[in-house]
Design a protein around this motif. Structure first.
Motif, PDB file in Angstrom:
ATOM      1  N   UNK A 183       0.832  -1.208   0.000  1.00  0.00           N
ATOM      2  CA  UNK A 183       0.000   0.000   0.000  1.00  0.00           C
ATOM      3  C   UNK A 183       0.865   1.256   0.000  1.00  0.00           C
ATOM      4  N   UNK A 184       1.969   1.231   0.763  1.00  0.00           N
ATOM      5  CA  UNK A 184       2.829   2.409   0.857  1.00  0.00           C
ATOM      6  C   UNK A 184       3.566   2.676  -0.450  1.00  0.00           C
ATOM      7  N   UNK A 185       4.039   1.615  -1.113  1.00  0.00           N
ATOM      8  CA  UNK A 185       4.851   1.777  -2.318  1.00  0.00           C
ATOM      9  C   UNK A 185       4.033   1.748  -3.610  1.00  0.00           C
ATOM     10  N   UNK A 186       2.814   1.230  -3.551  1.00  0.00           N
ATOM     11  CA  UNK A 186       2.011   1.096  -4.762  1.00  0.00           C
ATOM     12  C   UNK A 186       2.558   0.050  -5.715  1.00  0.00           C
ATOM     13  N   UNK A 187       3.247  -0.961  -5.168  1.00  0.00           N
ATOM     14  CA  UNK A 187       3.877  -1.981  -6.010  1.00  0.00           C
ATOM     15  C   UNK A 187       2.828  -2.896  -6.657  1.00  0.00           C
ATOM     16  N   UNK A 188       3.191  -3.452  -7.807  1.00  0.00           N
ATOM     17  CA  UNK A 188       2.396  -4.496  -8.444  1.00  0.00           C
ATOM     18  C   UNK A 188       3.033  -5.835  -8.085  1.00  0.00           C
ATOM     19  N   UNK A 189       2.255  -6.706  -7.486  1.00  0.00           N
ATOM     20  CA  UNK A 189       2.790  -7.970  -6.975  1.00  0.00           C
ATOM     21  C   UNK A 189       1.988  -9.142  -7.529  1.00  0.00           C
ATOM     22  N   UNK A 190       2.698 -10.169  -7.986  1.00  0.00           N
ATOM     23  CA  UNK A 190       2.086 -11.454  -8.329  1.00  0.00           C
ATOM     24  C   UNK A 190       2.717 -12.500  -7.426  1.00  0.00           C
ATOM     25  N   UNK A 191       1.875 -13.237  -6.719  1.00  0.00           N
ATOM     26  CA  UNK A 191       2.341 -14.139  -5.672  1.00  0.00           C
ATOM     27  C   UNK A 191       1.744 -15.523  -5.870  1.00  0.00           C
TER      28      UNK A 191
END
Length: 311
Positions: A183-191
């Motif tokens: 939420x803080x970095x606005x990263x796109x994550x695939x897990x």
């Protein structure tokens, strides 16, 4: 935005991944879940070309990944795996700095990024920079592994069973850390995970794989409430479905006028947490607060009624 278009991987006559198409929006977490051999890890590894697709295409922000040299592509994509893969003879700072150094970042910029990430993950830089992986707890190693993957500000972070080696208490904390950092970095994550609870807890969207095929892709509440196949229903678990749906609904959504006794729950707490609080304390209602101010109460009767709608 990540666009996966009819991505396929075959090994002889076996289709490990079978014409998978999906779109991942920027700044979201997508959890890929399935049993062993479902193709989820192969799918993930084709995105950064650790595995080369047999056919199909991946595009990151409109640019096909096959148009780039693999080592250049991977510098744009963070990658975190189970066990963290830290370099055991390098300090925490050198582990986190690995990719920025490969990219030729100035030393002062790299050092600042290391300290920024350690602070973000709740690890005081002066205390942790010079430690070695063997001196860290499992949860701390996991944080450093994710910090290293994020160090160069990648377009995308891929995570393959990153919490699988952690005990349940540390795992829950690590999951919460990841959501907070995202939420803080606005990263796109695939897990990738084999754990449906983890997928539902972490994912803005959940992709369910079975036999190399993508059998359902949607928001967690849709996966739980309306499984597309018997396999998805089995993954969700019929008996667990009401509780899983309660875990997706903020307590504030069911708040009503009233002043129940006891410690208040934050508005963002789930109905599952409100149910636990009622049952643990023997109360018929728990208070809810928003930004430190009373926001009503959630009653045990209302929680049960909501759960029964999905039983």
């Amino acid at each position: 935005m990540i666009e996966i278009d009819k991505l396929t991987k075959t090994y002889g006559e076996t289709r490990a991944v079978d014409a998978v198409s999906m779109t991942v929006e920027t700044g979201t977490i997508t959890a890929i879940v399935g049993t062993s051999g479902s193709g989820k890890t192969t799918l993930l590894r084709m995105i950064n070309r650790l595995v080369e697709p047999t056919s199909g295409e991946v595009r990151i922000n409109g640019e096909p990944t096959h148009a780039q040299k693999p080592h250049i592509l991977r510098r744009r994509i963070g990658y975190a795996i189970q066990g963290h893969g830290l370099f055991p003879h390098h300090s925490v700072a050198r582990n986190i700095a690995a990719v920025p150094e490969l990219l030729g970042w100035p030393k002062d910029k790299t050092a600042a990024r290391v300290d920024e990430l350690l602070t973000l993950f709740g690890m005081e830089p002066a205390d942790f920079r010079e430690r070695f992986p063997a001196e860290l707890s499992g949860g701390q190693q996991q944080r450093v592994g994710v910090a290293r993957a994020l160090a160069s500000r990648p377009d995308l972070l891929l995570m393959d069973e990153p919490f699988g080696a952690l005990d349940p208490i540390i795992r829950t904390r690590a999951q919460a850390d990841l959501k907070d950092i995202q939420r803080k970095l606005g990263s796109t994550i695939m897990l990738v995970t084999h754990d449906m609870d983890e997928a539902i807890s972490l994912g803005d969207r959940v992709a369910v794989m079975d036999g190399g095929k993508l059998v359902q892709y949607g928001p967690p509440d849709e996966i739980v409430a309306s499984p597309a196949t018997r396999f998805v229903a089995d993954m969700v678990g019929d008996a667990e479905r009401p509780m899983r749906l309660l875990s997706l609904i903020p307590a504030a959504d069911l708040a009503e006028d009233g002043t129940a006794e006891g410690s208040p729950l934050p508005a963002g707490a789930s109905l599952r947490e409100a149910l636990s609080a009622c049952l643990w304390s023997g109360r018929e209602a728990v208070p809810v607060e928003r930004e430190g101010q009373p926001a009503g109460q959630v009653t045990l009767a209302a929680i049960r009624a909501r759960a029964e709608r999905h039983a």
